[in-house]
Design a protein around this motif. Structure first.
Motif, PDB file in Angstrom:
ATOM      1  N   UNK A 160      57.838  57.242   3.395  1.00 49.48           N
ATOM      2  CA  UNK A 160      58.623  57.461   4.174  1.00 49.48           C
ATOM      3  C   UNK A 160      58.150  57.468   5.384  1.00 49.48           C
ATOM      4  N   UNK A 161      59.308  57.478   6.342  1.00 49.84           N
ATOM      5  CA  UNK A 161      58.478  57.250   7.675  1.00 49.84           C
ATOM      6  C   UNK A 161      59.299  58.419   8.332  1.00 49.84           C
ATOM      7  N   UNK A 162      58.794  58.508  10.231  1.00 54.70           N
ATOM      8  CA  UNK A 162      59.309  59.590  10.897  1.00 54.70           C
ATOM      9  C   UNK A 162      58.075  60.418  11.695  1.00 54.70           C
ATOM     10  N   UNK A 163      58.442  61.334  12.699  1.00 53.51           N
ATOM     11  CA  UNK A 163      57.432  62.154  13.761  1.00 53.51           C
ATOM     12  C   UNK A 163      58.166  63.701  14.113  1.00 53.51           C
ATOM     13  N   UNK A 164      57.299  64.135  14.893  1.00 55.70           N
ATOM     14  CA  UNK A 164      58.063  65.537  15.791  1.00 55.70           C
ATOM     15  C   UNK A 164      57.132  66.253  16.249  1.00 55.70           C
ATOM     16  N   UNK A 165      56.760  67.502  16.731  1.00 59.63           N
ATOM     17  CA  UNK A 165      55.646  68.506  17.088  1.00 59.63           C
ATOM     18  C   UNK A 165      55.928  69.588  16.422  1.00 59.63           C
ATOM     19  N   UNK A 166      54.609  70.302  16.900  1.00 56.31           N
ATOM     20  CA  UNK A 166      54.485  72.098  16.177  1.00 56.31           C
ATOM     21  C   UNK A 166      53.664  72.640  16.756  1.00 56.31           C
ATOM     22  N   UNK A 167      53.449  73.778  16.809  1.00 58.94           N
ATOM     23  CA  UNK A 167      52.748  74.206  17.828  1.00 58.94           C
ATOM     24  C   UNK A 167      51.033  74.071  17.878  1.00 58.94           C
ATOM     25  N   UNK A 216      59.287  66.648   3.193  1.00 58.16           N
ATOM     26  CA  UNK A 216      59.934  68.362   3.824  1.00 58.16           C
ATOM     27  C   UNK A 216      59.051  68.936   4.750  1.00 58.16           C
ATOM     28  N   UNK A 217      58.046  68.880   4.607  1.00 54.01           N
ATOM     29  CA  UNK A 217      57.328  69.867   5.074  1.00 54.01           C
ATOM     30  C   UNK A 217      56.928  69.455   6.255  1.00 54.01           C
ATOM     31  N   UNK A 218      56.369  68.504   6.569  1.00 54.76           N
ATOM     32  CA  UNK A 218      56.597  67.477   8.170  1.00 54.76           C
ATOM     33  C   UNK A 218      58.032  68.032   8.740  1.00 54.76           C
ATOM     34  N   UNK A 219      58.945  67.499   7.929  1.00 52.94           N
ATOM     35  CA  UNK A 219      60.157  67.308   8.988  1.00 52.94           C
ATOM     36  C   UNK A 219      60.738  68.516   8.798  1.00 52.94           C
ATOM     37  N   UNK A 220      60.328  69.817   8.892  1.00 56.51           N
ATOM     38  CA  UNK A 220      60.608  71.888   8.842  1.00 56.51           C
ATOM     39  C   UNK A 220      59.670  71.630  10.268  1.00 56.51           C
ATOM     40  N   UNK A 222      58.641  69.754  12.433  1.00 55.07           N
ATOM     41  CA  UNK A 222      58.840  68.909  13.874  1.00 55.07           C
ATOM     42  C   UNK A 222      60.289  69.263  13.779  1.00 55.07           C
ATOM     43  N   UNK A 223      61.427  69.239  12.637  1.00 54.20           N
ATOM     44  CA  UNK A 223      62.236  70.283  13.506  1.00 54.20           C
ATOM     45  C   UNK A 223      61.392  71.372  14.434  1.00 54.20           C
ATOM     46  N   UNK A 224      61.656  72.196  13.634  1.00 56.39           N
ATOM     47  CA  UNK A 224      60.201  73.225  14.574  1.00 56.39           C
ATOM     48  C   UNK A 224      60.219  73.785  15.806  1.00 56.39           C
ATOM     49  N   UNK A 225      59.754  72.208  15.845  1.00 54.35           N
ATOM     50  CA  UNK A 225      58.227  71.549  17.270  1.00 54.35           C
ATOM     51  C   UNK A 225      60.265  71.481  18.291  1.00 54.35           C
ATOM     52  N   UNK A 226      60.770  70.758  17.782  1.00 59.24           N
ATOM     53  CA  UNK A 226      61.934  70.105  18.826  1.00 59.24           C
ATOM     54  C   UNK A 226      62.492  71.329  19.206  1.00 59.24           C
ATOM     55  N   UNK A 227      62.512  71.779  17.820  1.00 56.96           N
ATOM     56  CA  UNK A 227      63.279  73.461  18.642  1.00 56.96           C
ATOM     57  C   UNK A 227      62.817  74.268  19.579  1.00 56.96           C
ATOM     58  N   UNK A 228      61.829  74.226  19.464  1.00 56.53           N
ATOM     59  CA  UNK A 228      61.230  74.664  20.444  1.00 56.53           C
ATOM     60  C   UNK A 228      61.625  75.125  22.330  1.00 56.53           C
ATOM     61  N   UNK A 229      61.746  73.283  21.954  1.00 55.36           N
ATOM     62  CA  UNK A 229      61.707  72.823  23.217  1.00 55.36           C
ATOM     63  C   UNK A 229      62.921  72.671  23.588  1.00 55.36           C
ATOM     64  N   UNK A 230      63.761  73.223  22.994  1.00 56.29           N
ATOM     65  CA  UNK A 230      64.874  73.887  23.598  1.00 56.29           C
ATOM     66  C   UNK A 230      66.087  72.861  23.046  1.00 56.29           C
ATOM     67  N   UNK A 231      65.365  71.448  22.417  1.00 58.53           N
ATOM     68  CA  UNK A 231      66.338  69.973  22.577  1.00 58.53           C
ATOM     69  C   UNK A 231      67.559  70.235  21.830  1.00 58.53           C
ATOM     70  N   UNK A 232      68.554  70.304  21.581  1.00 55.81           N
ATOM     71  CA  UNK A 232      69.818  70.860  20.527  1.00 55.81           C
ATOM     72  C   UNK A 232      70.299  69.802  19.346  1.00 55.81           C
ATOM     73  N   UNK A 233      69.056  68.954  19.216  1.00 51.35           N
ATOM     74  CA  UNK A 233      69.175  67.208  18.401  1.00 51.35           C
ATOM     75  C   UNK A 233      67.839  66.924  18.268  1.00 51.35           C
ATOM     76  N   UNK A 234      68.036  66.155  17.237  1.00 46.59           N
ATOM     77  CA  UNK A 234      66.546  65.348  17.388  1.00 46.59           C
ATOM     78  C   UNK A 234      66.865  64.133  16.764  1.00 46.59           C
ATOM     79  N   UNK A 235      65.920  63.035  16.849  1.00 46.69           N
ATOM     80  CA  UNK A 235      66.776  61.587  17.183  1.00 46.69           C
ATOM     81  C   UNK A 235      65.327  61.443  16.245  1.00 46.69           C
ATOM     82  N   UNK A 266      71.723  67.472  14.261  1.00 41.48           N
ATOM     83  CA  UNK A 266      71.879  68.642  15.190  1.00 41.48           C
ATOM     84  C   UNK A 266      70.469  69.714  14.940  1.00 41.48           C
ATOM     85  N   UNK A 267      70.150  70.713  16.158  1.00 39.48           N
ATOM     86  CA  UNK A 267      69.709  71.987  15.325  1.00 39.48           C
ATOM     87  C   UNK A 267      70.185  72.945  16.066  1.00 39.48           C
TER      88      UNK A 267
END
Length: 198
Positions: free
Chosen positions: A22-29, A132-136, A138-151, A195-196
């Protein structure tokens, strides 16, 4: 308990690569560990993880999309080791998913807010919830930045990854040909967005 050697970890990654990735990425604290119900832990990677993560990325890439690209792409991946460069020069935190303490996947936080850069999971961990765990995380980290969606951008031929993201709320935004640094060639790419929750 003694930590497994790099050779053992590499052999496990190689054995895991018999399937698809599977391929993707994002952030966490920073330093934050996320424990999924599946037994998968997500934490920030340490530099000592990079060798095994590069092998996981390479084998997952080969299993998921490598056969769909020209032979030069695989030779480049094998000879130039772009996953090692990708991990060493990541523009943001690298997250690692572990199962029983062993790395089974990774994600890289994109430099651009709201974007997922990379996710690569060993085939042996697909059914274990590592993606699934990585995506969750990533989404949490992106949402913490104030972003309204993830691409994120995916190779259009990676049907498994497309299905993974589409069944988790992502929808197609655009399609274009672009140069892919890992493959070293132009590929057909689909941009997805989710959308987040507020």
């Amino acid at each position: 308990m003694r930590e497994p050697s790099e050779r053992y970890r590499a052999s496990q990654a190689h054995a895991a690569a018999a399937g698809v990735g599977e391929a993707v990425a994002g952030s966490a604290g920073a330093g934050e560990a996320v424990k999924a119900a599946t037994g998968i832990d997500v934490r920030e990677a340490r530099e000592t993880d990079f060798a095994i993560l590069a092998k996981i990325g390479m084998h997952s890439w080969q299993a998921s999309i490598g056969s769909q690209l020209a032979g030069d792409a695989w030779r480049r991946l094998r000879d130039e080791r772009p996953f090692e460069h990708l991990l060493a020069s990541a523009g943001g935190p690298v997250l690692v998913a572990t199962l029983d303490g062993e790395p089974v996947g990774f994600a890289i936080v994109a430099a651009r807010q709201g974007d997922i850069s990379e996710i690569w999971v060993a085939p042996s961990a697909w059914a274990n919830g590592a993606g699934e765990a990585l995506l969750a995380a990533l989404e949490e980290g992106v949402a913490a930045t104030g972003a309204k969606h993830v691409d994120l951008d995916l190779f259009a031929g990676n049907r498994r990854a497309l299905r993974f993201f589409r069944t988790r709320g992502f929808s197609d935004r655009s399609r274009e040909k672009r140069f892919d640094d890992l493959a070293g060639t132009e590929i057909d790419t689909i941009r997805l967005r989710k959308p987040l929750a507020k």
